[in-house]
Design an enzyme around this catalytic site. Structure first.
Site, PDB file in Angstrom:
ATOM      1  N   PHE A 169       4.633  33.758  27.171  1.00  0.00           N
ATOM      2  CA  PHE A 169       3.543  34.360  27.946  1.00  0.00           C
ATOM      3  C   PHE A 169       2.311  33.462  27.954  1.00  0.00           C
ATOM      4  O   PHE A 169       1.724  33.203  29.009  1.00  0.00           O
ATOM      5  CB  PHE A 169       3.213  35.729  27.346  1.00  0.00           C
ATOM      6  CG  PHE A 169       2.014  36.404  27.944  1.00  0.00           C
ATOM      7  CD1 PHE A 169       2.137  37.237  29.037  1.00  0.00           C
ATOM      8  CD2 PHE A 169       0.747  36.223  27.381  1.00  0.00           C
ATOM      9  CE1 PHE A 169       1.032  37.876  29.576  1.00  0.00           C
ATOM     10  CE2 PHE A 169      -0.362  36.848  27.917  1.00  0.00           C
ATOM     11  CZ  PHE A 169      -0.224  37.680  29.016  1.00  0.00           C
ATOM     12  N   ASP A 170       1.902  32.974  26.795  1.00  0.00           N
ATOM     13  CA  ASP A 170       0.703  32.135  26.695  1.00  0.00           C
ATOM     14  C   ASP A 170       0.832  30.882  27.552  1.00  0.00           C
ATOM     15  O   ASP A 170      -0.077  30.517  28.304  1.00  0.00           O
ATOM     16  CB  ASP A 170       0.468  31.704  25.240  1.00  0.00           C
ATOM     17  CG  ASP A 170       0.224  32.867  24.305  1.00  0.00           C
ATOM     18  OD1 ASP A 170       0.978  33.851  24.385  1.00  0.00           O
ATOM     19  OD2 ASP A 170      -0.705  32.774  23.489  1.00  0.00           O
ATOM     20  N   THR A 171       1.981  30.201  27.409  1.00  0.00           N
ATOM     21  CA  THR A 171       2.184  28.952  28.143  1.00  0.00           C
ATOM     22  C   THR A 171       2.167  29.193  29.639  1.00  0.00           C
ATOM     23  O   THR A 171       1.516  28.452  30.398  1.00  0.00           O
ATOM     24  CB  THR A 171       3.524  28.317  27.731  1.00  0.00           C
ATOM     25  OG1 THR A 171       3.514  28.059  26.324  1.00  0.00           O
ATOM     26  CG2 THR A 171       3.752  27.025  28.477  1.00  0.00           C
ATOM     27  N   TYR A 177      -7.354  37.639  22.183  1.00  0.00           N
ATOM     28  CA  TYR A 177      -6.342  38.115  21.237  1.00  0.00           C
ATOM     29  C   TYR A 177      -6.246  37.128  20.094  1.00  0.00           C
ATOM     30  O   TYR A 177      -6.565  35.937  20.225  1.00  0.00           O
ATOM     31  CB  TYR A 177      -4.988  38.316  21.925  1.00  0.00           C
ATOM     32  CG  TYR A 177      -4.033  37.144  21.847  1.00  0.00           C
ATOM     33  CD1 TYR A 177      -3.153  37.011  20.772  1.00  0.00           C
ATOM     34  CD2 TYR A 177      -4.006  36.191  22.854  1.00  0.00           C
ATOM     35  CE1 TYR A 177      -2.278  35.946  20.711  1.00  0.00           C
ATOM     36  CE2 TYR A 177      -3.134  35.129  22.798  1.00  0.00           C
ATOM     37  CZ  TYR A 177      -2.268  34.998  21.726  1.00  0.00           C
ATOM     38  OH  TYR A 177      -1.402  33.936  21.658  1.00  0.00           O
ATOM     39  N   ARG A 212       5.418  40.095  22.585  1.00  0.00           N
ATOM     40  CA  ARG A 212       3.983  39.857  22.469  1.00  0.00           C
ATOM     41  C   ARG A 212       3.328  39.775  23.841  1.00  0.00           C
ATOM     42  O   ARG A 212       2.234  40.313  24.056  1.00  0.00           O
ATOM     43  CB  ARG A 212       3.716  38.555  21.701  1.00  0.00           C
ATOM     44  CG  ARG A 212       2.223  38.312  21.473  1.00  0.00           C
ATOM     45  CD  ARG A 212       1.955  37.071  20.663  1.00  0.00           C
ATOM     46  NE  ARG A 212       2.230  35.846  21.400  1.00  0.00           N
ATOM     47  CZ  ARG A 212       1.882  34.632  20.974  1.00  0.00           C
ATOM     48  NH1 ARG A 212       1.285  34.498  19.810  1.00  0.00           N
ATOM     49  NH2 ARG A 212       2.161  33.567  21.688  1.00  0.00           N
TER      50      ARG A 212
END
Length: 424
Positions: free
Chosen positions: A207-209, A115, A97
């Site tokens: 990735f988000d973190t 997103y 992702r």
């Protein structure tokens, strides 16, 4: 937008500014990352498209990021892109992702990038509140949160425990301030993404973190929006492997932060965008560092005085504490991390030290001239007063000169961007 701009990563970000209301090109690009979602993709995109058509006042685009699907997802995405003028799609050869978001955001020309997950667990009513602070120039990043007051969440106890434990782990290990790293509902300004994406190494769920941790440590403004969220019972996320990957990611980013190896300078806003309360915050932090430094100074002075005499003890104690004080204020008060400019800051800090040394030494000379047999307690009292005066002067020097950005680095040179073509 390129994924690596050497000059862009050394200059500061320009001041945040609102986007103009008449905007012919897409202002918002909503990316939907998918892997083997041939069943859910069409209803998701159609529902999102209808919602944006009805509620979003700017031109928009929807980008389906297909990361190596093996089912009919690519055919559905191509069909949607052909039918809906605001829809496009890209295909990646590898899963992940984070990799999909990195690729889609990097090639998008839209000034606001967002997103959401294909299951639409998050109510779309939160989409406009999510991106509005970015469009207005108020914030740099916006995230949906399921853990804030006002959020309405429907999911089982297992998901609740995992989510809260993960965010508690982030707070205890990386001292983060944001409340929910995992909610698949986020947005970022493109000028921030241009600087931020090259620093994010994870290509999966962490990735988000990682993106949020780096942004927060750089001092970027993160806006949180309480959301209504309903758990998708058909989620295919491998909890065990994802948890292990997250732990490895936390350890990696923690080491990078501890070593100061992340080049965060390019993520800082130029001085014109400093919030009005910044001076008050800096004063409080400077005072806290100063209080600890003063205590350390007095303890060192008391320990060295008998062996070296009052003048030498004062100079050695002040020198030691000045080095520590400069380093602490550099990081805590003025938010500068990494090695870039550290030696220059210490050199300038030495000038501030000499000012303090001159002031405190002169006070001792004056005291001994007036009262040659002054008690040790009197010496300490005089030094405390002299140090307070030196501290105020040092703060002014720190703010205006020691840690001031060099003139050539206050602005940001415009960086080029590439608009990638979609596959259809």
């Amino acid at each position: 937008m390129t994924s690596a701009e050497p000059t862009a990563l050394t200059d500061r970000l320009p001041r945040r500014a609102p986007l103009p209301a008449p905007h012919p090109d897409p202002v918002l690009d909503v990316v939907v990352p998918v892997f083997n979602e041939e069943t859910d993709l069409e209803p998701c995109v159609r529902r999102l498209h209808a919602h944006l058509r009805e509620t979003f006042p700017y031109p928009f685009r929807i980008t389906v990021a297909d990361n190596a699907s093996t089912d009919g997802t690519a055919l559905v995405a191509a069909w949607l892109a052909a039918e809906l003028p605001e829809a496009e799609w890209i295909r990646l050869a590898e899963k992940g992702r984070g990799r999909a978001l990195h690729a889609a955001w990097s090639r998008s020309p839209a000034p606001v990038l967002a997103y959401l997950d294909v299951d639409l667990s998050t109510d779309l009513a939160a989409l406009l509140p999510l991106v509005a602070p970015l469009i207005s120039g108020h914030s740099d990043i916006a995230i949906g949160t399921r853990l804030a007051r006002g959020s309405h969440v429907v999911h089982g106890p297992k998901r609740e425990i995992i989510s809260r434990c993960y965010n508690a782990l982030l707070r205890s290990t990386l001292a983060v301030g944001f409340s929910d790293a995992q909610c698949g509902f986020k947005a970022v300004r493109r000028d921030v993404a241009e600087r931020l994406l090259p620093l994010v190494k994870d290509s999966g769920w962490f990735f988000d973190t990682e993106l949020l941790v780096i942004a927060e440590r750089a001092g970027l403004r993160i806006h949180e929006v309480p959301v209504d969220w309903v758990d998708d019972p058909d989620s295919r996320v491998d909890i065990v492997s994802t948890a292990l990957a997250d732990l490895r990611g936390i350890a990696r980013i923690g080491r990078a932060l501890a070593r100061g190896s992340l080049p965060l300078g390019g993520l800082r806003r130029s001085s014109g965008s400093e919030p009005r309360g910044n001076l008050a915050v800096q004063l409080v932090r400077f005072a806290a560092v100063g209080a600890v430094s003063t205590l350390g100074y007095l303890l060192l002075y008391a320990a060295l005085r008998r062996a070296t005499g009052s003048q030498a003890a004062n100079a050695l104690s002040l020198l030691t504490c000045a080095v520590v004080n400069t380093a602490a204020n550099r990081r805590l008060t003025f938010g500068l991390r990494g090695r870039a400019g550290a030696m220059r800051h210490q050199a300038r800090g030495m000038v501030a030290f000499l000012v303090g040394l001159t002031l405190t030494s002169s006070s001792l000379v004056a005291l001994h001239h007036v009262a040659p047999k002054a008690a040790h307690s009197t010496e300490v009292a005089v030094l405390v007063v002299a140090n307070l005066a030196a501290t105020l002067l040092r703060f002014l020097l720190f703010r205006a000169w020691v840690f001031a950005a060099r003139p050539g680095r206050l602005g940001s040179r415009p960086s080029s961007h590439k608009t990638g073509s979609t596959t259809s």
